[in-house]
Write an enzyme that holds these catalytic residues in place. Structure first.
Site, PDB file in Angstrom:
ATOM      1  CB  CYS A  73      90.175  39.775 133.608  1.00 21.63           C
ATOM      2  SG  CYS A  73      90.603  40.353 132.032  1.00 21.63           S
ATOM      3  CG  HIS A 443      87.315  37.847 131.030  1.00 25.68           C
ATOM      4  ND1 HIS A 443      87.174  38.584 131.805  1.00 25.68           N
ATOM      5  CD2 HIS A 443      86.740  36.752 131.473  1.00 25.68           C
ATOM      6  CE1 HIS A 443      87.070  38.307 132.984  1.00 25.68           C
ATOM      7  NE2 HIS A 443      86.540  37.008 132.849  1.00 25.68           N
TER       8      HIS A 443
END
Length: 508
Positions: A73, A443
């Site tokens: 990510c 994230h």
């Protein structure tokens, strides 16, 4: 029961075989008609609605997502942010133009610039693709050629990857020949090359170097370090250092006052005292006062050091440092919100080179409106509003302005801020990278502008998108400005009516 069904099917087949040829032909003809109608219906549905995902993305103005290869990510969010910077994509196109003429197509895949350009063009909808989700593993593969071992299964930092990309692009640029060598070593080793042929190589003029190799990437900027003696006010020579991103620490918050991007910028350029520094000017003055000419010791005084932005880049990447350390030495993440705007004014943080009187007179006559507010002799003063006294008129501050401006979209409302009526270094927000989680796991997601429509390729879209790997949805500007930013991507806005100053020409 299963055996009974098989027996019935077998009986139907035997009855069809015992029937006449005309009956069998009629039955097969009916089945052919039904099959043709079904095929035509399926083709019509495909034309009208399929592929559904591709038509949905084009209709809603979304961009392709990126496949998460494990823990990638950090890479996906950075690529989405870079793809929203048109100046960076344009620079890559100009940089890789020579590869298309001199290198084979198979050799192009070994260059980071070529691989990065293809990914960014696909993410900015400049290249036709049938996939809604792209695979960026090719970027990790080409980085291994540049001796960067980045695992797709370990959590990494998006800001560190940004510096890996920019430094690798600079290495690729530096490996290209700047000038033609006077002698070719390989040719000199060949016995058939005569001395006459070798001497001709030195008489010819050197070919011009392509501008594609000369120009640095648009994130390249320069910092200035200014030191002034507090005793004699002598200024040391200005030192220049390069930067690709501004890494700003978040100062301590004041109770009841929001933290703004201006506070972080001012904290970055705030002056500091450096003690016990040898001052050549103080030593010279001391020696002139002694008549007998005896040697004296170097005079040590206190200097005031200040950082300024000597050259502002076309694309500005701002990194907000959210790493802090506890009293026990454990890493902690700072979650506080730092207010930022859609537009960013950098005039008060710009270092202005002192010019001669003749040049200054010419500059004032041509561009009298270009004097940057908040500067004095190249030294920045505190931004108006960084410490705003109560009861005074509010000024525009980067990250703290009226809510009506935050909700507005489009061009910068210069008429609403008279003190900023003619900013020279005005930037527009293009993307924001956000990190959710703590220092050990988390994230990365990205807010970015939607690409412009093909009808207006040079326009800037006001539609924002929220992207988390392969998930893409629309977002509002208010949602973007409310996030806890980790990386901010701005791009400079050049006014068509704004004249170019002598200082800007010197920078170029």
């Amino acid at each position: 029961m299963l055996l009974g069904g098989v027996a019935e099917a077998g009986g139907a087949v035997r009855r069809l075989l015992r029937a006449g040829a005309a009956v069998r032909h009629k039955a097969m003809k009916n089945w052919g008609v039904i099959g043709g109608v079904a095929a035509a219906l399926a083709a019509g549905m495909y034309v009208l609605w399929g592929p559904i995902a591709e038509r949905k993305r084009r209709r809603r103005g979304l961009v392709p997502g990126l496949l998460n290869l494990g823990n990638t990510c950090f890479m996906n969010s950075l690529l989405q942010g870079l793809s929203s910077c048109p100046s960076f994509i344009k620079w890559l196109e100009e940089f890789t133009a020579q590869y298309k003429t001199e290198q084979s197509q198979s050799a192009e895949h070994q260059y980071l610039s070529v691989t990065l350009l293809r990914l960014l063009r696909a993410l900015s909808c400049q290249e036709a693709t049938e996939d809604d989700v792209l695979d960026a593993s090719c970027l990790l593969e080409v980085l291994r050629v540049y001796r960067w071992q980045i695992s797709s299964f370990e959590e990494q930092d998006a800001h560190e990857l940004f510096h890996v990309l920019t430094s690798s692009l600079e290495d690729e640029r530096d490996r290209q020949p700047r000038v033609t060598h006077l002698f070719d070593v390989h040719s000199l080793e060949q016995p058939e090359i005569t001395q006459k042929q070798i001497s001709c190589r030195t008489r010819g003029s050197l070919p011009l170097v392509s501008n594609h190799w000369k120009s640095p990437h648009p994130f390249h900027g320069r910092l200035t370090s200014n030191m002034v003696c507090k005793h004699c006010e002598h200024q040391s020579p200005v030192r220049y250092d390069t930067f690709d991103s501004l890494s700003l620490s978040i100062p301590a918050a004041v109770w009841g006052r929001p933290m703004t991007l201006d506070h972080c910028l001012h904290h970055f350029i705030s002056s500091e005292s450096v003690k016990d520094v040898v001052c050549d000017n103080c030593t010279k003055i001391r020696a002139e006062r002694i008549l007998n000419g005896q040697s004296i010791e170097n005079q040590r005084t206190t200097f005031v050091k200040q950082l300024k932005l000597g050259k502002l880049p076309q694309c500005l990447c701002i990194h907000l440092q959210r790493l802090s350390w506890s009293n026990q030495g454990t890493p902690l993440k700072r979650h506080e919100h730092v207010q930022f705007n859609e537009f960013l004014i950098m005039d008060i943080y710009k270092y202005h080179v002192p010019v001669h009187k003749s040049s200054q007179t010419e500059l004032n006559q041509k561009n009298s409106e270009e004097a940057a507010p908040g500067t004095k002799d190249g030294i920045a003063v505190k931004p108006a509003g960084a410490e705003q006294p109560s009861g005074t008129k509010p000024h525009f501050v980067n990250g703290a302005c009226p809510s009506s401006f935050l909700m507005s979209s489009g061009t910068f409302p210069l008429a609403a801020f008279p003190e900023c009526s003619s900013p020279v270094y005005l930037y527009r927000l293009m993307a924001v990278v956000v990190h959710h989680g703590d220092m050990h796991s988390g994230h990365f997601v990205t807010y970015r502008r939607s690409p412009p429509s093909p009808r207006s390729p040079f326009a800037v879209s006001s539609q924002w998108l929220w992207i988390s790997d392969d998930t893409v949805r629309k977002a509002s500007l208010q949602e973007v400005l409310s996030c806890s930013a980790y990386l901010l991507f701005y791009e400079r806005v050049h006014s068509r009516v704004q004249p170019q100053s002598l200082e800007s020409k010197a920078e170029e």
